[in-house]
Scaffold this motif. Structure first.
Motif, PDB file in Angstrom:
ATOM      1  N   ALA A  17      35.704  40.635  37.322  1.00 45.36           N
ATOM      2  CA  ALA A  17      35.832  41.978  37.895  1.00 45.36           C
ATOM      3  C   ALA A  17      36.811  42.848  37.112  1.00 45.36           C
ATOM      4  O   ALA A  17      36.745  44.079  37.183  1.00 45.36           O
ATOM      5  CB  ALA A  17      36.271  41.871  39.357  1.00 45.36           C
ATOM      6  N   ASP A  18      37.718  42.226  36.358  1.00 48.64           N
ATOM      7  CA  ASP A  18      38.755  42.967  35.629  1.00 48.64           C
ATOM      8  C   ASP A  18      38.549  42.915  34.119  1.00 48.64           C
ATOM      9  O   ASP A  18      39.503  43.071  33.358  1.00 48.64           O
ATOM     10  CB  ASP A  18      40.141  42.409  35.989  1.00 48.64           C
ATOM     11  N   ARG A  19      37.310  42.719  33.690  1.00 48.83           N
ATOM     12  CA  ARG A  19      37.058  42.618  32.253  1.00 48.83           C
ATOM     13  C   ARG A  19      37.508  43.880  31.504  1.00 48.83           C
ATOM     14  O   ARG A  19      38.076  43.794  30.410  1.00 48.83           O
ATOM     15  CB  ARG A  19      35.571  42.364  31.996  1.00 48.83           C
ATOM     16  N   GLU A  20      37.266  45.057  32.071  1.00 54.98           N
ATOM     17  CA  GLU A  20      37.659  46.295  31.385  1.00 54.98           C
ATOM     18  C   GLU A  20      39.164  46.346  31.173  1.00 54.98           C
ATOM     19  O   GLU A  20      39.644  46.757  30.115  1.00 54.98           O
ATOM     20  CB  GLU A  20      37.176  47.505  32.173  1.00 54.98           C
ATOM     21  N   TRP A  21      39.924  45.936  32.203  1.00 56.07           N
ATOM     22  CA  TRP A  21      41.374  45.896  32.057  1.00 56.07           C
ATOM     23  C   TRP A  21      41.779  44.878  30.992  1.00 56.07           C
ATOM     24  O   TRP A  21      42.673  45.144  30.173  1.00 56.07           O
ATOM     25  CB  TRP A  21      42.026  45.520  33.388  1.00 56.07           C
ATOM     26  N   SER A  68      44.957  40.920  40.096  1.00 51.15           N
ATOM     27  CA  SER A  68      44.268  41.806  41.033  1.00 51.15           C
ATOM     28  C   SER A  68      43.913  40.971  42.252  1.00 51.15           C
ATOM     29  O   SER A  68      44.113  39.753  42.269  1.00 51.15           O
ATOM     30  CB  SER A  68      43.002  42.376  40.389  1.00 51.15           C
ATOM     31  N   HIS A  69      43.393  41.614  43.272  1.00 53.64           N
ATOM     32  CA  HIS A  69      42.974  40.860  44.450  1.00 53.64           C
ATOM     33  C   HIS A  69      41.885  39.856  44.079  1.00 53.64           C
ATOM     34  O   HIS A  69      41.861  38.725  44.579  1.00 53.64           O
ATOM     35  CB  HIS A  69      42.471  41.811  45.543  1.00 53.64           C
ATOM     36  N   ALA A  70      40.971  40.256  43.192  1.00 55.91           N
ATOM     37  CA  ALA A  70      39.898  39.353  42.779  1.00 55.91           C
ATOM     38  C   ALA A  70      40.458  38.157  42.007  1.00 55.91           C
ATOM     39  O   ALA A  70      40.002  37.025  42.182  1.00 55.91           O
ATOM     40  CB  ALA A  70      38.868  40.104  41.935  1.00 55.91           C
ATOM     41  N   TYR A  71      41.438  38.400  41.139  1.00 55.84           N
ATOM     42  CA  TYR A  71      42.008  37.317  40.329  1.00 55.84           C
ATOM     43  C   TYR A  71      42.669  36.259  41.211  1.00 55.84           C
ATOM     44  O   TYR A  71      42.583  35.061  40.938  1.00 55.84           O
ATOM     45  CB  TYR A  71      43.028  37.891  39.358  1.00 55.84           C
ATOM     46  N   LEU A  72      43.322  36.718  42.287  1.00 55.21           N
ATOM     47  CA  LEU A  72      44.053  35.790  43.143  1.00 55.21           C
ATOM     48  C   LEU A  72      43.133  34.858  43.921  1.00 55.21           C
ATOM     49  O   LEU A  72      43.578  33.855  44.463  1.00 55.21           O
ATOM     50  CB  LEU A  72      44.949  36.567  44.108  1.00 55.21           C
ATOM     51  N   CYS A 104      48.658  44.363  44.365  1.00 52.26           N
ATOM     52  CA  CYS A 104      48.292  43.133  45.063  1.00 52.26           C
ATOM     53  C   CYS A 104      49.526  42.256  45.227  1.00 52.26           C
ATOM     54  O   CYS A 104      50.501  42.390  44.482  1.00 52.26           O
ATOM     55  CB  CYS A 104      47.205  42.381  44.296  1.00 52.26           C
ATOM     56  N   PRO A 105      49.509  41.331  46.186  1.00 53.35           N
ATOM     57  CA  PRO A 105      50.648  40.421  46.365  1.00 53.35           C
ATOM     58  C   PRO A 105      50.712  39.395  45.244  1.00 53.35           C
ATOM     59  O   PRO A 105      49.771  39.240  44.476  1.00 53.35           O
ATOM     60  CB  PRO A 105      50.352  39.757  47.714  1.00 53.35           C
ATOM     61  N   ARG A 106      51.847  38.705  45.184  1.00 51.87           N
ATOM     62  CA  ARG A 106      52.016  37.604  44.238  1.00 51.87           C
ATOM     63  C   ARG A 106      52.444  36.380  45.045  1.00 51.87           C
ATOM     64  O   ARG A 106      53.621  36.151  45.237  1.00 51.87           O
ATOM     65  CB  ARG A 106      53.063  37.967  43.186  1.00 51.87           C
TER      66      ARG A 106
END
Length: 272
Positions: A17-21, A68-72, A104-106
């Motif tokens: 989901a964060d490929r562009e970033w 990001s939320h998706a990464y977590l 997003c949280p950590r």
């Protein structure tokens, strides 16, 4: 970048989901003459993506986790940042650089690592913000390049002065939630399911953060055994579990040993 695993400055860990970033961050770093391994560019047709991922985790000097939320919620993303954290648990070498692209949280031990936040930056300033903080991480200091201005004395104090920080927010508070999720996953998914093992691993981190290293050891030993049996000894998840188990055992060795005199012997001695 060639296929050699030697000489990468950064491995960029991200979810689809964060490929562009991830590509934007990688471009900024390579434009500043850093060498980068990133899945979007380096995992070409014919390559073994698991081997390439393992090379990035093990051989890049530092891992950039695009948070990001998706990464977590990504199992693979979790394994990658945890491997970097396990290689430098105290953060002295700054091997894990979280870059937040969302507010997003950590969770867990990730919350103790200072992040580079891009989500509140505009396009014109984001690149300089990223590169400045990367430079600070490499040098270990965020000292200015020009002399600071002479402080001007304030004649009045703020009408609503902030309260003195107590630091209590740094203590993990999600242990009960993790225990509840783990219990549910063990019943519905089974003890060897990847999601179950990921939750068990996170709970082990939280227990370590609370200083309950004995409980963490039991949980991480079980997680490592199950991952080794289901994924193999060389899988990144297995290696991450092994690294954190070793760290936990080291913490237990540092604890003071129990007194050798038994309670019964003390009472007998006191009665003499």
């Amino acid at each position: 970048m060639t296929g050699s695993a030697v000489g990468w400055d950064f491995f960029v860990s991200y979810t689809a989901a964060d490929r562009e970033w991830a590509e934007w961050i990688s471009w900024q770093l390579e434009d500043a003459d850093y060498r980068v391994l990133v899945q979007a560019w380096d995992f070409v047709a014919g390559s073994n993506w698991q081997i390439r991922m393992q090379q990035g985790v093990q051989h890049a000097r530092r891992t950039i986790a695009v948070l990001s939320h998706a990464y977590l919620t990504s199992i693979y993303g979790q394994a990658e940042w945890q491997a970097a954290q396990a290689a430098d648990p105290h953060g002295f070498e700054r091997k894990l650089l979280p870059v937040r692209v969302e507010d997003c949280p950590r969770p867990g031990l990730l919350g103790a690592v200072v992040s580079i936040d891009l989500f509140h930056q505009d396009a014109d300033k984001a690149s300089r913000h990223l590169l400045d903080h990367v430079r600070h991480a490499l040098t270990g200091r965020a000292n200015p390049t020009t002399p600071p201005g002479f402080p001007v004395r304030r004649l009045t104090t703020p009408s609503h002065e902030p309260a003195f920080p107590t630091g209590t927010d740094a203590v993990p508070h999600d242990r009960q939630g993790l225990e509840n999720v783990l219990d549910q996953q063990r019943r519905t998914l089974g003890p060897d399911h990847p999601h179950t093992l990921a939750t068990a691993h996170n709970l082990g981190f939280s227990l370590n953060g609370l200083g309950e290293h004995s409980a963490a050891r039991t949980l991480l030993e079980d997680t490592h055994t199950r991952r080794r049996a289901t994924l193999g000894p060389d899988h990144p998840h297995t290696l991450t579990a092994a690294s954190w188990l070793k760290w936990t055992l080291n913490q237990l060795e540092k604890l003071p040993s129990e007194p050798r005199r038994s309670h019964r012997r003390r009472r007998a001695s006191d009665g003499q």
